[in-house]
Design an enzyme around this catalytic site. Structure first.
Site, PDB file in Angstrom:
ATOM      1  CE  LYS A   1     -12.546  -2.146  -5.756  1.00  0.00           C
ATOM      2  NZ  LYS A   1     -13.041  -1.257  -6.790  1.00  0.00           N
TER       3      LYS A   1
ATOM      4  CE  LYS B   1      -4.614  -0.115   0.017  1.00  0.00           C
ATOM      5  NZ  LYS B   1      -4.807  -1.200  -0.873  1.00  0.00           N
TER       6      LYS B   1
ATOM      7  CE  LYS C   1      -7.701 -14.316  -6.322  1.00  0.00           C
ATOM      8  NZ  LYS C   1      -7.761 -14.554  -4.968  1.00  0.00           N
TER       9      LYS C   1
END
Ligand code: TRP
Length: 333
Positions: free
Chosen positions: A200, A113, A197
């Protein structure tokens, strides 16, 4: 025997996609029958990325409606919004006193992050695992269904729980264990971009709430190749992904039909995609319609949120009172 407790949280940052549904939410619907389940919306966690107030509120409502539309039953499971349970942030404050800068800085999700949002490396991001630990242990959860990306956070929750128990010499918290789905419940939904896979952040997701036109557009854009050249040839990943999706949403006859065409080198990917898109639409439409209807019923959503908050607070305040007693935060009056 008393039911074991299961807990799962989700940040309200978008729509649920097919990957969320087949990977987790569909299983939650089964688990609510056998476990004491808490499913909550982690709105405070999502503040770490500074959403607009409008987006945050809309996101919370969306997840609530989507969970219910998917079959999570507020009568069976406790569905609640994290910020409705102030006991969680109180426990978080207490746990913070025994969470160390070094271990928080070394967390993979923090480092990631910090790289993604270098201008917003805030303290909430650093202590994200502490808040998540509070979410989990405030209900003395035994199991947390987590994907790969959340394994380390759960590891940290165990570490903080164990540390607390050891420090005060009391077994206040049970160790929360990862819950992994097995066999036919373990469905990994591939993306449409040829590899990996559905996710989002990967930008390759089809949402449950996706309108039919958009489903068709996304499926038609899926990555393919120029087609098989040999009979019964092994499928390359992008092609296998289409077949895997078809296996998930289509009838077995449909899948067989396209398998045969592929094996005989007669497949037209355009036809296959058209069929796949329609089958996805048939699968998601009833859920989408329920979501729309729930979103139009603020009164019902409010009722569910309020009842969930009450149940969650009952469980949370029992633990918090125990914690306070143990650490010596005791009333003088
Ligand atoms: N960190 C989780 C995610 O991003 C969301 C979350 C917050 C969570 N608190 C939790 C998940 C507690 C499980 C248990 O997906």
């Amino acid at each position: 025997m008393r039911k074991q407790t299961v807990l799962s949280g989700i940040r309200p940052t978008g729509y649920l996609h097919l990957g969320n549904y087949f990977g987790a939410v569909r299983n939650f619907v089964k688990m609510q029958e056998d476990y004491n389940c808490f499913f909550f919306i982690a709105d405070i966690h999502s503040l770490t990325t500074h959403p607009t107030p409008e987006n945050l509120q809309a996101g919370v409502k969306q997840v609530l409606a989507e969970y219910i539309a998917c079959g999570i039953d507020p009568e069976k499971a406790t569905i609640y919004i994290q910020s409705d349970v102030p006991e969680v942030t109180e426990l978080y404050t207490i746990l913070n006193m025994n969470a160390y800068l070094g271990e928080l800085e070394r967390t993979t999700s923090f480092k990631e992050k910090a790289r993604q949002q270098p201008d917003n490396v805030n303290a909430g991001l650093l202590t994200y695992p502490v808040l998540m630990a509070a979410d989990i242990i405030i209900h003395k959860a035994n199991f947390v269904p987590v994907g790969k990306d959340q394994e380390q956070n759960l590891e940290m929750a165990r570490k903080f729980a164990k540390r607390f128990n050891r420090m005060y010499g009391k077994k206040v918290f049970p160790m929360p264990r990862p819950y992994t789905f097995d066999g036919k419940d373990m469905i990994k939904v591939p993306g449409l971009d040829g590899s990996g896979k559905m996710g989002k952040s990967e930008g390759n997701a089809i949402n449950l709430f996706e309108d039919p036109k958009s489903v068709r557009k996304k499926v038609m854009r899926a990555v393919t190749d120029s087609g098989p050249t040999e009979m019964n040839q092994k499928k390359p990943e992008p092609i296998q992904n289409l077949f895997t999706l078809m296996e998930i949403v289509s009838k077995p006859e449909t899948l067989n039909h396209f398998e045969e065409l592929y094996n005989n080198c007669k497949i037209g990917y355009g036809d296959m995609k058209k069929q796949l898109a329609e089958d996805i639409i048939s699968y998601t439409s009833p859920i989408r319609e329920k979501i729309i209807s729930l979103l139009g019923n603020n009164e019902y959503l409010a009722k569910v949120a309020k009842a969930g908050a009450e149940k969650a607070r009952e469980s949370a305040s029992a633990t918090l009172n125990e914690v306070k007693e143990v650490v010596g935060i005791r009333k003088l009056y």
